[in-house]
Scaffold this motif. Structure first.
Motif, short mmCIF file in Angstrom:
data_model
loop_
_atom_site.label_atom_id
_atom_site.label_comp_id
_atom_site.label_asym_id
_atom_site.label_seq_id
_atom_site.Cartn_x
_atom_site.Cartn_y
_atom_site.Cartn_z
N THR A 45 0.81 -1.21 0.00
CA THR A 45 0.00 0.00 0.00
C THR A 45 0.85 1.27 0.00
N GLY A 46 2.15 1.11 0.23
CA GLY A 46 3.05 2.25 0.32
C GLY A 46 3.38 2.64 1.75
N GLU A 47 2.63 2.10 2.72
CA GLU A 47 2.88 2.40 4.13
C GLU A 47 4.24 1.83 4.56
N GLU A 48 5.00 2.65 5.29
CA GLU A 48 6.31 2.22 5.77
C GLU A 48 6.18 1.42 7.06
N THR A 49 7.11 0.49 7.26
CA THR A 49 7.14 -0.33 8.46
C THR A 49 8.59 -0.69 8.77
N ARG A 50 8.78 -1.48 9.79
CA ARG A 50 10.12 -1.88 10.21
C ARG A 50 10.01 -3.26 10.85
N ILE A 51 10.97 -4.12 10.55
CA ILE A 51 11.00 -5.46 11.15
C ILE A 51 12.17 -5.51 12.13
N ASP A 52 12.01 -6.29 13.19
CA ASP A 52 13.02 -6.31 14.25
C ASP A 52 14.39 -6.76 13.76
N ALA A 53 14.45 -7.79 12.91
CA ALA A 53 15.75 -8.28 12.45
C ALA A 53 15.60 -9.08 11.17
N VAL A 54 16.66 -9.08 10.37
CA VAL A 54 16.78 -9.97 9.22
C VAL A 54 18.04 -10.79 9.46
N LEU A 55 17.91 -12.10 9.33
CA LEU A 55 19.00 -13.03 9.57
C LEU A 55 19.49 -13.63 8.25
N ARG A 56 20.81 -13.70 8.12
CA ARG A 56 21.43 -14.36 6.97
C ARG A 56 22.44 -15.37 7.52
N PRO A 57 22.43 -16.62 7.07
CA PRO A 57 23.36 -17.62 7.58
C PRO A 57 24.82 -17.22 7.32
N ARG A 58 25.67 -17.44 8.31
CA ARG A 58 27.10 -17.16 8.13
C ARG A 58 27.71 -18.12 7.10
N GLU A 59 27.17 -19.33 7.02
CA GLU A 59 27.60 -20.31 6.03
C GLU A 59 26.39 -20.71 5.19
N PRO A 60 26.17 -20.02 4.07
CA PRO A 60 24.96 -20.26 3.29
C PRO A 60 24.96 -21.55 2.46
N ALA A 61 26.11 -22.24 2.40
CA ALA A 61 26.17 -23.49 1.63
C ALA A 61 25.16 -24.48 2.22
N GLY A 62 24.43 -25.15 1.35
CA GLY A 62 23.45 -26.13 1.78
C GLY A 62 22.04 -25.58 1.92
N TRP A 63 21.90 -24.27 1.87
CA TRP A 63 20.56 -23.68 1.91
C TRP A 63 20.00 -23.72 0.50
N HIS A 64 18.69 -23.76 0.38
CA HIS A 64 18.04 -23.82 -0.93
C HIS A 64 18.30 -22.56 -1.74
N ASP A 65 18.16 -21.40 -1.12
CA ASP A 65 18.37 -20.13 -1.81
C ASP A 65 19.86 -19.83 -1.94
N LYS A 66 20.20 -19.10 -2.98
CA LYS A 66 21.60 -18.70 -3.19
C LYS A 66 22.05 -17.70 -2.12
N GLU A 67 21.16 -16.79 -1.74
CA GLU A 67 21.44 -15.80 -0.70
C GLU A 67 20.30 -15.83 0.32
N PRO A 68 20.28 -16.85 1.19
CA PRO A 68 19.15 -16.98 2.13
C PRO A 68 19.11 -15.85 3.16
N ALA A 69 17.91 -15.41 3.46
CA ALA A 69 17.68 -14.40 4.49
C ALA A 69 16.23 -14.52 4.91
N PHE A 70 15.96 -14.26 6.18
CA PHE A 70 14.58 -14.26 6.64
C PHE A 70 14.40 -13.28 7.79
#
Length: 112
Positions: A45-70
């Motif tokens: 809708t265009g409304e701004e928000t903020r999420i507490d944290a985004v996590l990215r694995p220190r060792e992304p090998a073995g994750w399905h995504d090339k650059e995993p983050a959630f």
């Protein structure tokens, strides 16, 4: 020999507020994840928000995504938390899956 179960974390309601809960949990996860806190985003809708944290694995090998983050949003389970508040958390979690997060696009979402 059987040992009794040992809690992995203190009970969520033992934290005085969401900030204390987030600091504790993110401190534990830091060894496995790069953590960016307070990531800005925008709803469709265009409304701004903020999420507490985004996590990215220190060792992304073995994750399905090339650059995993959630994304992770923390909620305090204080004794005065109403059922209506908890339904609001579910609505927030669903809404956050439709947000564009600065530097990450759309992400999976978890509530702690």
């Amino acid at each position: 020999m059987r040992h009794g179960q040992k809690a992995l974390l203190p009970a969520p309601e033992s934290f005085p507020d969401e900030k204390a809960l987030a600091a504790f949990v993110l401190g534990k996860l830091d060894q496995w994840f790069h953590i960016e806190e307070q990531v800005p985003g925008r709803y469709w809708t265009g409304e701004e928000t903020r999420i507490d944290a985004v996590l990215r694995p220190r060792e992304p090998a073995g994750w399905h995504d090339k650059e995993p983050a959630f994304g992770v949003e923390f909620k305090s389970l204080a004794s005065n938390t109403s059922t209506g508040d908890r339904y609001g958390w579910v609505a927030q979690a669903v809404g956050y899956t439709h947000c564009q997060w600065q530097g990450y696009g759309r992400q999976g979402f978890g509530v702690v």
